[in-house]
Design a protein around this motif. Structure first.
Motif, PDB file in Angstrom:
ATOM      1  N   LEU A   1       0.833  -1.200   0.000  1.00  0.00           N
ATOM      2  CA  LEU A   1       0.000   0.000   0.000  1.00  0.00           C
ATOM      3  C   LEU A   1       0.866   1.248   0.000  1.00  0.00           C
ATOM      4  CD1 LEU A   1      -2.576  -1.033   2.765  1.00  0.00           C
ATOM      5  CD2 LEU A   1      -3.036  -0.914   0.300  1.00  0.00           C
ATOM      6  N   LYS A   2       0.308   2.323  -0.532  1.00  0.00           N
ATOM      7  CA  LYS A   2       0.929   3.645  -0.413  1.00  0.00           C
ATOM      8  C   LYS A   2      -0.160   4.705  -0.504  1.00  0.00           C
ATOM      9  CE  LYS A   2       2.125   4.143  -5.339  1.00  0.00           C
ATOM     10  NZ  LYS A   2       3.223   4.425  -6.295  1.00  0.00           N
ATOM     11  N   ASP A   3       0.125   5.832   0.122  1.00  0.00           N
ATOM     12  CA  ASP A   3      -0.773   7.006   0.078  1.00  0.00           C
ATOM     13  C   ASP A   3      -2.193   6.693   0.545  1.00  0.00           C
ATOM     14  OD1 ASP A   3       1.325   8.553  -0.963  1.00  0.00           O
ATOM     15  OD2 ASP A   3       0.826   7.964  -3.019  1.00  0.00           O
ATOM     16  N   VAL A   4      -2.303   5.877   1.586  1.00  0.00           N
ATOM     17  CA  VAL A   4      -3.616   5.595   2.191  1.00  0.00           C
ATOM     18  C   VAL A   4      -3.874   6.638   3.275  1.00  0.00           C
ATOM     19  CG1 VAL A   4      -4.980   3.964   3.548  1.00  0.00           C
ATOM     20  CG2 VAL A   4      -3.518   3.140   1.680  1.00  0.00           C
ATOM     21  N   HIS A   5      -5.005   7.326   3.182  1.00  0.00           N
ATOM     22  CA  HIS A   5      -5.366   8.350   4.160  1.00  0.00           C
ATOM     23  C   HIS A   5      -6.258   7.716   5.235  1.00  0.00           C
ATOM     24  CE1 HIS A   5      -3.994  11.981   1.902  1.00  0.00           C
ATOM     25  NE2 HIS A   5      -4.034  11.093   0.914  1.00  0.00           N
ATOM     26  N   VAL A   6      -5.894   7.938   6.484  1.00  0.00           N
ATOM     27  CA  VAL A   6      -6.650   7.402   7.619  1.00  0.00           C
ATOM     28  C   VAL A   6      -7.321   8.554   8.347  1.00  0.00           C
ATOM     29  CG1 VAL A   6      -6.503   6.109   9.786  1.00  0.00           C
ATOM     30  CG2 VAL A   6      -5.018   5.488   7.845  1.00  0.00           C
ATOM     31  N   HIS A   7      -8.610   8.389   8.671  1.00  0.00           N
ATOM     32  CA  HIS A   7      -9.380   9.428   9.353  1.00  0.00           C
ATOM     33  C   HIS A   7     -10.070   8.839  10.585  1.00  0.00           C
ATOM     34  CE1 HIS A   7      -8.883  11.791   5.696  1.00  0.00           C
ATOM     35  NE2 HIS A   7      -9.407  10.797   5.002  1.00  0.00           N
ATOM     36  N   HIS A   8     -10.106   9.618  11.650  1.00  0.00           N
ATOM     37  CA  HIS A   8     -10.867   9.221  12.833  1.00  0.00           C
ATOM     38  C   HIS A   8     -10.949  10.401  13.792  1.00  0.00           C
ATOM     39  CE1 HIS A   8      -7.057   8.932  15.053  1.00  0.00           C
ATOM     40  NE2 HIS A   8      -6.614   8.023  14.215  1.00  0.00           N
ATOM     41  N   LEU A   9     -11.827  10.276  14.762  1.00  0.00           N
ATOM     42  CA  LEU A   9     -11.833  11.172  15.908  1.00  0.00           C
ATOM     43  C   LEU A   9     -10.827  10.608  16.921  1.00  0.00           C
ATOM     44  CD1 LEU A   9     -15.681  11.688  16.032  1.00  0.00           C
ATOM     45  CD2 LEU A   9     -13.999  13.452  15.503  1.00  0.00           C
ATOM     46  N   HIS A  10     -10.967  10.989  18.168  1.00  0.00           N
ATOM     47  CA  HIS A  10     -10.066  10.446  19.187  1.00  0.00           C
ATOM     48  C   HIS A  10     -10.199   8.926  19.256  1.00  0.00           C
ATOM     49  CE1 HIS A  10      -8.042   9.900  23.026  1.00  0.00           C
ATOM     50  NE2 HIS A  10      -9.079   9.196  23.422  1.00  0.00           N
ATOM     51  N   THR A  11      -9.082   8.235  19.330  1.00  0.00           N
ATOM     52  CA  THR A  11      -9.105   6.786  19.514  1.00  0.00           C
ATOM     53  C   THR A  11      -8.268   6.410  20.727  1.00  0.00           C
ATOM     54  OG1 THR A  11      -7.190   6.451  18.061  1.00  0.00           O
ATOM     55  CG2 THR A  11      -9.380   6.291  17.050  1.00  0.00           C
ATOM     56  N   GLU A  12      -8.699   5.371  21.399  1.00  0.00           N
ATOM     57  CA  GLU A  12      -7.931   4.786  22.489  1.00  0.00           C
ATOM     58  C   GLU A  12      -7.080   3.646  21.933  1.00  0.00           C
ATOM     59  OE1 GLU A  12      -8.102   5.480  26.269  1.00  0.00           O
ATOM     60  OE2 GLU A  12      -8.369   7.270  25.050  1.00  0.00           O
ATOM     61  N   GLY A  13      -5.938   3.385  22.570  1.00  0.00           N
ATOM     62  CA  GLY A  13      -5.105   2.275  22.158  1.00  0.00           C
ATOM     63  C   GLY A  13      -4.057   2.674  21.140  1.00  0.00           C
ATOM     64  N   PRO A  14      -3.292   1.683  20.655  1.00  0.00           N
ATOM     65  CA  PRO A  14      -2.200   1.972  19.714  1.00  0.00           C
ATOM     66  C   PRO A  14      -2.717   2.540  18.395  1.00  0.00           C
ATOM     67  CG  PRO A  14      -2.013  -0.247  20.643  1.00  0.00           C
ATOM     68  CD  PRO A  14      -3.368   0.256  21.015  1.00  0.00           C
ATOM     69  N   ALA A  15      -1.857   3.338  17.750  1.00  0.00           N
ATOM     70  CA  ALA A  15      -2.153   3.890  16.424  1.00  0.00           C
ATOM     71  C   ALA A  15      -0.933   3.668  15.540  1.00  0.00           C
ATOM     72  CB  ALA A  15      -2.506   5.370  16.522  1.00  0.00           C
ATOM     73  N   PRO A  16      -0.610   2.406  15.210  1.00  0.00           N
ATOM     74  CA  PRO A  16       0.640   2.096  14.495  1.00  0.00           C
ATOM     75  C   PRO A  16       0.738   2.729  13.114  1.00  0.00           C
ATOM     76  CG  PRO A  16      -0.794   0.169  14.568  1.00  0.00           C
ATOM     77  CD  PRO A  16      -1.384   1.180  15.492  1.00  0.00           C
ATOM     78  N   TYR A  17      -0.394   2.998  12.458  1.00  0.00           N
ATOM     79  CA  TYR A  17      -0.387   3.614  11.131  1.00  0.00           C
ATOM     80  C   TYR A  17       0.222   5.012  11.151  1.00  0.00           C
ATOM     81  CZ  TYR A  17      -4.556   5.091  13.574  1.00  0.00           C
ATOM     82  OH  TYR A  17      -5.411   5.543  14.556  1.00  0.00           O
ATOM     83  N   ALA A  18       0.305   5.625  12.327  1.00  0.00           N
ATOM     84  CA  ALA A  18       0.872   6.970  12.445  1.00  0.00           C
ATOM     85  C   ALA A  18       2.377   6.948  12.694  1.00  0.00           C
ATOM     86  CB  ALA A  18       0.175   7.734  13.568  1.00  0.00           C
ATOM     87  N   ASP A  19       2.967   5.774  12.801  1.00  0.00           N
ATOM     88  CA  ASP A  19       4.408   5.672  13.033  1.00  0.00           C
ATOM     89  C   ASP A  19       5.172   6.302  11.861  1.00  0.00           C
ATOM     90  OD1 ASP A  19       7.155   4.389  12.972  1.00  0.00           O
ATOM     91  OD2 ASP A  19       6.366   3.502  14.816  1.00  0.00           O
ATOM     92  N   PRO A  20       6.210   7.073  12.146  1.00  0.00           N
ATOM     93  CA  PRO A  20       6.985   7.700  11.064  1.00  0.00           C
ATOM     94  C   PRO A  20       7.505   6.716  10.014  1.00  0.00           C
ATOM     95  CG  PRO A  20       7.571   8.698  13.163  1.00  0.00           C
ATOM     96  CD  PRO A  20       6.665   7.541  13.471  1.00  0.00           C
ATOM     97  N   LYS A  21       7.657   5.450  10.385  1.00  0.00           N
ATOM     98  CA  LYS A  21       8.163   4.479   9.410  1.00  0.00           C
ATOM     99  C   LYS A  21       7.196   4.267   8.256  1.00  0.00           C
ATOM    100  CE  LYS A  21       6.415   0.193  11.541  1.00  0.00           C
ATOM    101  NZ  LYS A  21       6.807  -1.090  12.182  1.00  0.00           N
ATOM    102  N   PHE A  22       5.928   4.679   8.462  1.00  0.00           N
ATOM    103  CA  PHE A  22       4.923   4.511   7.413  1.00  0.00           C
ATOM    104  C   PHE A  22       4.744   5.779   6.576  1.00  0.00           C
ATOM    105  CE2 PHE A  22       3.182   1.050  10.228  1.00  0.00           C
ATOM    106  CZ  PHE A  22       3.433   0.012   9.322  1.00  0.00           C
ATOM    107  N   GLU A  23       5.711   6.681   6.645  1.00  0.00           N
ATOM    108  CA  GLU A  23       5.617   7.887   5.829  1.00  0.00           C
ATOM    109  C   GLU A  23       5.541   7.479   4.351  1.00  0.00           C
ATOM    110  OE1 GLU A  23       7.775  12.252   5.332  1.00  0.00           O
ATOM    111  OE2 GLU A  23       8.885  10.580   6.228  1.00  0.00           O
ATOM    112  N   GLY A  24       4.548   8.024   3.655  1.00  0.00           N
ATOM    113  CA  GLY A  24       4.323   7.664   2.261  1.00  0.00           C
ATOM    114  C   GLY A  24       3.426   6.456   2.087  1.00  0.00           C
TER     115      GLY A  24
END
Length: 440
Positions: A48-71
């Motif tokens: 995958l590339k350039d997948v946009h993720v949207h949400h309000l506040h979430t509890e728990g881990p958010a691994p998709y936001a890790d800098p390693k997934f840039e792009g």
């Protein structure tokens, strides 16, 4: 009706996500972690590339936001919770400034696409309906607009009513996972928060309908309402603090004009007690955020009382609840929706409440807001302002009158400096300054 479900694995389900897609995640306790992890595995595999993720506040881990997934994944959230705040500050994620009431409209009007909605639901009933449980907010709109809806069927998701109930036909792919929902626990109010709670409680009339969110100050207010009568709830969220008042009969919704006898919310965050409370409870309606946070609907309840927090307030009544400094964002949330709705309500009160100083002893009342601070409630909207030192009504007051009132509830250690700042800001010919000079 036959409600037997054909389940697939999380890994198979997330194969519907394509590069360039926009993916919505259900909020707070209902973030579908098994699907999130499966999506991130595809990202790690280079699928995958350039997948946009949207949400309000979430509890728990958010691994998709890790800098390693840039792009690979781009988080563009509608509200920046603590689990993604650091990466947002650093520029690896972003957010879309939006009133909470309009988050659903982003999808419905097409301003933000929704290709895949990833949600959690309770097991289906005999009629083929499932419930979104603790997260209706913008999730219902995402379900309506998405090309694909992937649902985690989880026995721990409460069967809540209102607009949370959706037919199974709205869902394309089903995954089974019985991981308990994330819980949030809040500390007991300290001395300052208790004082704020008492000042706020004194402003709440019997028969009022309340909005006050979650956290230490809302809990402190709720703890002071045991002697009140016939209170109602119409809010964007609530937590454990309301439960003792429901048990005592203090909160019964009998005086509400909209949804009388019902508690109305759009998402929840609390302990398992809260999730158990809304399960199969017809007295709680979990509704679309376009309903809960519509200022017109809010205003239909007499004595609507909205209590919201702030990070900083200036001498004119500008309220920062979004940012302090140029590298901090959280989001507007529902504050202005309810401030405006309560202000329009017959006998309503819009209250901004905060401690007068930070834990480090810095005044949260400032001559002007910190550079880069986001104004959520403007000086045109603010009415009641409360600190541990008292409550003042700023509605209809001039800038000079406001300054005097705001300084009167500032921390004593900051009042002299704020007086000098007001003197310099308003100029020698202003009435405030003349009064200041005569008193000093």
């Amino acid at each position: 009706m036959n409600t037997q479900i054909k389940f697939t694995t999380p890994e198979e389900a997330v194969k519907v996500i394509k590069s360039g897609d926009h993916v919505h995640l259900s909020s707070v306790a209902s973030a579908p972690q098994c699907l999130i992890n499966a999506m991130c595995k595809r990202g790690e595999a280079g699928e995958l590339k350039d997948v946009h993720v949207h949400h309000l506040h979430t509890e728990g881990p958010a691994p998709y936001a890790d800098p390693k997934f840039e792009g690979v994944f781009q988080l563009d959230s509608f509200f920046v919770g603590s689990n993604v705040r650091k990466v947002t500050q650093s520029g690896y994620a972003d957010y879309i400034p939006i009133f909470l009431s309009e988050t659903q409209r982003l999808y419905r009007c097409g301003a933000v696409p929704c290709n895949v909605a990833m949600i959690q639901v309770c097991p289906p009933d005999k009629h083929g309906y499932v419930s979104l449980g603790t997260s209706v907010d913008a999730t219902l709109a995402a379900v309506e607009c998405a090309d694909y809806v992937i649902a985690v069927v989880n026995k721990h998701v409460p069967r809540s009513f209102g607009q949370a109930m959706i037919p199974m036909s709205k869902i394309d792919l089903f995954v089974e996972d019985d991981t308990p929902l994330m819980e949030a626990h809040f500390s007991e109010p300290n001395e300052v928060e208790t004082a704020i709670g008492k000042h706020c409680a004194a402003l709440i009339e019997d028969g009022a309908t309340l909005q006050m969110g979650i956290g230490a100050i809302p809990n402190a207010v709720l703890a002071q309402l045991g002697g009140h009568k016939n209170l109602g709830i119409h809010t964007e969220m609530f937590a454990d603090g309301v439960l003792p008042l429901v048990e005592k009969g203090v909160i019964n919704g009998e005086a509400k004009k909209t949804d009388p006898g019902k508690m109305v919310s759009t998402f929840l965050m609390g302990s398992q007690k809260v999730y158990d409370f809304i399960d199969d409870n017809p007295g709680v309606l979990m509704m679309d955020v376009g309903y809960t946070n519509d200022p017109y609907i809010i205003s239909q309840n007499d004595r609507m009382t909205a209590i919201n927090s702030a990070l900083q307030v200036d001498l004119t009544g500008q309220v920062c609840a979004d940012s302090l400094g140029t590298k901090f964002w959280s989001g507007v949330g529902g504050q202005i929706d309810f401030v405006y709705g309560a202000s329009l309500s017959k006998g309503g009160k819009a209250i901004i409440a905060m401690p007068s100083i930070t834990n480090k002893g810095v005044s949260k009342i400032a001559p002007v807001l910190t550079a880069g601070a986001g104004v959520v409630t403007t000086r045109n909207h603010i009415h009641w302002f409360v600190t541990e030192n008292g409550a003042v009504d700023l509605y209809g007051k001039t800038l000079q009158e406001r300054a005097r009132l705001i300084i009167s509830v500032a921390h004593p250690s900051a009042q002299e400096e704020l007086d000098r700042a007001a003197f310099e800001r308003f100029g020698e010919h202003h009435h405030y300054v003349k009064k200041y000079m005569s008193e000093n």
